[in-house]
Design a protein around this motif. Sequence first.
Motif, PDB file in Angstrom:
ATOM      1  N   LEU A 153       0.575  -1.707  -0.302  1.00 15.03           N
ATOM      2  CA  LEU A 153      -0.063   0.244  -0.432  1.00 15.03           C
ATOM      3  C   LEU A 153       1.133   1.130   0.344  1.00 15.03           C
ATOM      4  N   SER A 154       2.063   0.946   1.058  1.00 15.88           N
ATOM      5  CA  SER A 154       2.873   2.126   0.586  1.00 15.88           C
ATOM      6  C   SER A 154       3.706   2.681  -0.135  1.00 15.88           C
ATOM      7  N   ILE A 155       4.197   1.015  -0.977  1.00 16.15           N
ATOM      8  CA  ILE A 155       4.544   1.487  -2.109  1.00 16.15           C
ATOM      9  C   ILE A 155       3.207   2.387  -3.553  1.00 16.15           C
ATOM     10  N   GLY A 156       2.333   1.482  -3.189  1.00 18.52           N
ATOM     11  CA  GLY A 156       1.984   1.952  -4.286  1.00 18.52           C
ATOM     12  C   GLY A 156       1.053   3.343  -4.479  1.00 18.52           C
ATOM     13  N   THR A 157       1.115   4.016  -2.509  1.00 23.47           N
ATOM     14  CA  THR A 157       0.308   5.510  -2.238  1.00 23.47           C
ATOM     15  C   THR A 157       1.756   6.420  -3.306  1.00 23.47           C
ATOM     16  N   ILE A 158       2.740   6.321  -3.076  1.00 19.89           N
ATOM     17  CA  ILE A 158       4.184   6.813  -3.199  1.00 19.89           C
ATOM     18  C   ILE A 158       4.159   6.640  -4.968  1.00 19.89           C
ATOM     19  N   LEU A 159       3.652   5.471  -5.370  1.00 19.85           N
ATOM     20  CA  LEU A 159       3.688   5.606  -6.743  1.00 19.85           C
ATOM     21  C   LEU A 159       2.640   6.787  -7.610  1.00 19.85           C
ATOM     22  N   VAL A 160       1.140   6.697  -7.012  1.00 21.28           N
ATOM     23  CA  VAL A 160       0.262   7.503  -7.162  1.00 21.28           C
ATOM     24  C   VAL A 160       0.714   8.325  -6.986  1.00 21.28           C
ATOM     25  N   THR A 161       0.951   8.704  -6.253  1.00 19.50           N
ATOM     26  CA  THR A 161       1.614  10.250  -5.372  1.00 19.50           C
ATOM     27  C   THR A 161       2.178  11.046  -7.137  1.00 19.50           C
ATOM     28  N   LEU A 162       3.743  10.040  -7.129  1.00 19.54           N
ATOM     29  CA  LEU A 162       4.233   9.953  -8.395  1.00 19.54           C
ATOM     30  C   LEU A 162       3.639  10.693  -9.651  1.00 19.54           C
ATOM     31  N   MET A 163       2.517   9.648 -10.009  1.00 21.97           N
ATOM     32  CA  MET A 163       2.035  10.185 -10.605  1.00 21.97           C
ATOM     33  C   MET A 163       1.272  11.088 -11.082  1.00 21.97           C
ATOM     34  N   ILE A 164       0.253  11.603  -9.811  1.00 24.40           N
ATOM     35  CA  ILE A 164      -0.046  12.654  -9.834  1.00 24.40           C
ATOM     36  C   ILE A 164       0.490  13.871  -9.652  1.00 24.40           C
ATOM     37  N   TYR A 165       2.222  13.857  -9.429  1.00 21.95           N
ATOM     38  CA  TYR A 165       3.273  14.698  -9.192  1.00 21.95           C
ATOM     39  C   TYR A 165       3.690  15.005 -10.279  1.00 21.95           C
ATOM     40  N   PHE A 166       4.015  14.271 -11.417  1.00 20.30           N
ATOM     41  CA  PHE A 166       4.796  14.198 -13.027  1.00 20.30           C
ATOM     42  C   PHE A 166       3.712  14.337 -13.930  1.00 20.30           C
ATOM     43  N   HIS A 167       1.727  14.348 -13.392  1.00 24.49           N
ATOM     44  CA  HIS A 167       0.777  14.681 -14.125  1.00 24.49           C
ATOM     45  C   HIS A 167       0.699  15.699 -14.208  1.00 24.49           C
ATOM     46  N   GLN A 168       0.832  16.670 -13.029  1.00 25.00           N
ATOM     47  CA  GLN A 168       0.382  17.936 -12.970  1.00 25.00           C
ATOM     48  C   GLN A 168       1.587  18.693 -13.492  1.00 25.00           C
ATOM     49  N   GLN A 169       2.577  18.226 -14.198  1.00 26.62           N
ATOM     50  CA  GLN A 169       3.854  19.246 -14.494  1.00 26.62           C
ATOM     51  C   GLN A 169       3.716  18.865 -15.652  1.00 26.62           C
TER      52      GLN A 169
END
Length: 137
Positions: free
Chosen positions: A121-137
């Motif tokens: 779950l932690s890895i998944g959360t980090i991946l989702v957070t990274l995807m959101i971060y890179f998606h916003q940029q």
Amino acid sequence: MYEQEDTMIDTLTLKETFESNGFSATQASSLSHAMHELAKDKAHLATKEELHLVRNELKNDIKEVREEIKDVRGEIKDLRNQMTNLWDCLKDLRKEMTKDMENLENRLLHKLTYRTMLSQLSIGTILVTLMIYFHQQ
């Protein structure tokens, strides 16, 4: 042919008596001499009273030994019961230890599974957070 007054045996008369009752001359002579020797050593012979005392002592000794044997048999029976109880306790302890090991194994498996799920779950959360971060940029 005569010894002291209390041990007097007429060996000739004794021999003649044996011969008249069917013993050979040699047998009668040997037997009369043997009886004469026994009469001389009469002081070394046990009396009826002494024999009865010894017999009674032996009876008492035998009775005591039998009682001791009975006691030892009782002790052996008690030891067997104690050994049986110990074996039963060991069997019960083994069952409890097996059950405790299974419980510990299940708890460890549950904790490892829980931690693995948290890690994923932690890895998944980090991946989702990274995807959101890179998606916003």
